[in-house]
Enzyme design. Structure first.
Site, PDB file in Angstrom:
ATOM      1  N   TYR A 241     -31.899 -65.061  79.311  1.00  0.00           N
ATOM      2  CA  TYR A 241     -31.306 -66.394  79.211  1.00  0.00           C
ATOM      3  C   TYR A 241     -32.042 -67.184  78.146  1.00  0.00           C
ATOM      4  O   TYR A 241     -33.151 -66.835  77.757  1.00  0.00           O
ATOM      5  CB  TYR A 241     -31.292 -67.127  80.557  1.00  0.00           C
ATOM      6  CG  TYR A 241     -32.590 -67.128  81.328  1.00  0.00           C
ATOM      7  CD1 TYR A 241     -33.592 -68.052  81.051  1.00  0.00           C
ATOM      8  CD2 TYR A 241     -32.807 -66.212  82.358  1.00  0.00           C
ATOM      9  CE1 TYR A 241     -34.769 -68.063  81.770  1.00  0.00           C
ATOM     10  CE2 TYR A 241     -33.993 -66.213  83.083  1.00  0.00           C
ATOM     11  CZ  TYR A 241     -34.970 -67.142  82.781  1.00  0.00           C
ATOM     12  OH  TYR A 241     -36.143 -67.153  83.494  1.00  0.00           O
ATOM     13  N   HIS A 289     -36.874 -64.737  76.886  1.00  0.00           N
ATOM     14  CA  HIS A 289     -36.055 -65.403  75.869  1.00  0.00           C
ATOM     15  C   HIS A 289     -36.041 -64.635  74.557  1.00  0.00           C
ATOM     16  O   HIS A 289     -37.054 -64.101  74.139  1.00  0.00           O
ATOM     17  CB  HIS A 289     -36.594 -66.807  75.605  1.00  0.00           C
ATOM     18  CG  HIS A 289     -36.885 -67.556  76.845  1.00  0.00           C
ATOM     19  ND1 HIS A 289     -35.946 -67.734  77.826  1.00  0.00           N
ATOM     20  CD2 HIS A 289     -38.006 -68.142  77.280  1.00  0.00           C
ATOM     21  CE1 HIS A 289     -36.493 -68.405  78.818  1.00  0.00           C
ATOM     22  NE2 HIS A 289     -37.747 -68.667  78.514  1.00  0.00           N
TER      23      HIS A 289
END
Ligand SMILES: *[C@@H]1O[C@H](CO)[C@@H](O)[C@H](O)[C@H]1NC(C)=O
Ligand SMILES: *[C@@H]1O[C@H](CO)[C@@H](O)[C@H](O)[C@H]1NC(C)=O
Ligand SMILES: *[C@@H]1O[C@H](CO)[C@@H](O)[C@H](O)[C@H]1NC(C)=O
Ligand SMILES: *[C@@H]1O[C@H](CO)[C@@H](O)[C@H](O)[C@H]1NC(C)=O
Length: 313
Positions: A241, A289
């Site tokens: 994400y 990330h």
């Protein structure tokens, strides 16, 4: 004869009205008239527009509000981020409780032809050190900082004002100004519950900060559908994400007309670290990330001259 007179009177009237308009109205309100003519959506020199960027979809709501309805499909996407075990109705009940406590709609200035909403998104990179960007940051209307990003002791490089602090419970800190918005990015139902408990009464959970000093009237919640859009549309599903910083960047594109980006990426020695830290290691560590992809996208948007990207010294 009669009709000729009528035509002449009509023409005189039209001329009179035009002269009046030119002399008075246009003179006085020329700015307003010109804006109507070129239908510029904002009062900046250049306005960020949706057509400029193919990732950009302004109909996605960045913030949750009391009457927003999240789709179950998006809930199912969101619950996988941090292995949420509880169900959609628990999510909905929790959100309803939040909006009894916090403002039912986000405090956001709508776009307008006579407003130029300028924003600074200030990341936490060490490349801010020695940059003297402080004054360039402070002139913006909105100044977003991320997680533990703070100003004390670093004012010359990072500025002094913060209008929005973007965080999740594990990265929460007290806000030193009562006019700063706490913007929560929730990754699980527990994060929503944290917000309910972190204000005046009650206990919170685990290793996260159990109490927070912030203005309850200025709390805003990031919409899981917005998180999904950033992940799927902007990042093309790279990484698990998006990072808080990258979400703040896209948020700025949604709520500002002019965006200035500071403090993203490595420093000039290619070391990745926070501006307040002693250098610990020089490797890029961005956890779940996709750090380099995020950086590349910000660079790409900057190359198209849609934003100003300040890369430090
Ligand atoms: C933009 O977002 C809206 C709301 O989520 C969605 O309905 C629409 O399909 C999106 N448009 C594009 C071009 O993806
Ligand atoms: C959702 O979870 C709650 C609490 O565990 C439970 O009481 C409820 O029946 C569940 N609802 C659905 C629709 O599964
Ligand atoms: C912060 O502002 C709110 C109004 O939004 C006010 O009710 C509150 O008393 C203020 N708190 C402090 C510590 O100034
Ligand atoms: C950055 O990392 C390099 C090694 O890659 C190291 O030699 C250098 O001292 C670091 N820079 C600073 C300012 O500490």
């Amino acid at each position: 004869m009669n009709s000729k007179v009528r035509v002449i009177i009509f023409l005189l009237c039209v001329t009179g009205i035009s002269v009046f308009l030119n002399g008075h109205v246009l003179g006085r309100y020329s700015k307003y008239f010109f804006q109507l003519q070129d239908t510029s959506p904002c009062a900046c020199e250049k306005c960020l527009s949706e057509d400029d960027l193919n990732f950009f979809n302004k109909s996605v709501e960045p913030f949750l509000s009391a009457n927003y309805i999240l789709s179950e499909d998006t809930f199912n996407w969101w619950k996988r981020l941090q292995n949420e075990a509880r169900n959609f109705s628990t999510y909905k009940t929790t959100v309803d409780r939040l909006f009894q406590m916090f403002p039912p709609g986000p405090d956001v200035k709508e776009p307008s032809p006579d407003l130029c909403r300028t924003c600074a998104v200030v990341g936490n990179s060490r490349n801010l050190k020695g940059s003297h960007y402080g004054p360039l940051i402070d002139v913006n209307d909105i100044i977003m900082r991320i997680n533990f990003g703070h100003t004390k002791g670093f004012e010359a490089d990072v500025g002094t004002r913060t209008t929005h602090q973007i965080m999740y419970p594990e990265s929460a800190m007290d806000l030193d100004n009562n006019s700063t918005h706490l913007v929560l990015i929730p990754f699980k139902i527990k994060d929503l519950e944290w917000l309910l408990k972190a204000f005046p009464t009650g206990k919170s959970y685990g290793p996260v900060k159990s109490k927070i000093k912030a203005n309850k009237d200025l709390v805003m919640l990031i919409n899981p559908a917005f998180m999904r859009y950033v992940h799927e549309v902007w990042l093309e599903k790279k990484g698990k994400y998006p990072s808080t910083g990258f979400m703040a960047f896209v948020l700025a594109l949604h709520i500002c007309d002019e965006v200035h980006v500071f403090g993203f990426g490595a420093d000039k020695y290619r070391n990745w670290s926070h501006y307040w830290e002693k250098l610990k290691d020089s490797n890029l560590k961005t956890g779940p990330h996709p750090g380099t992809d995020e950086y590349r996208i910000i660079q790409k948007v900057a190359e198209q001259q849609k934003i100003k990207f300040y890369t430090g010294w």
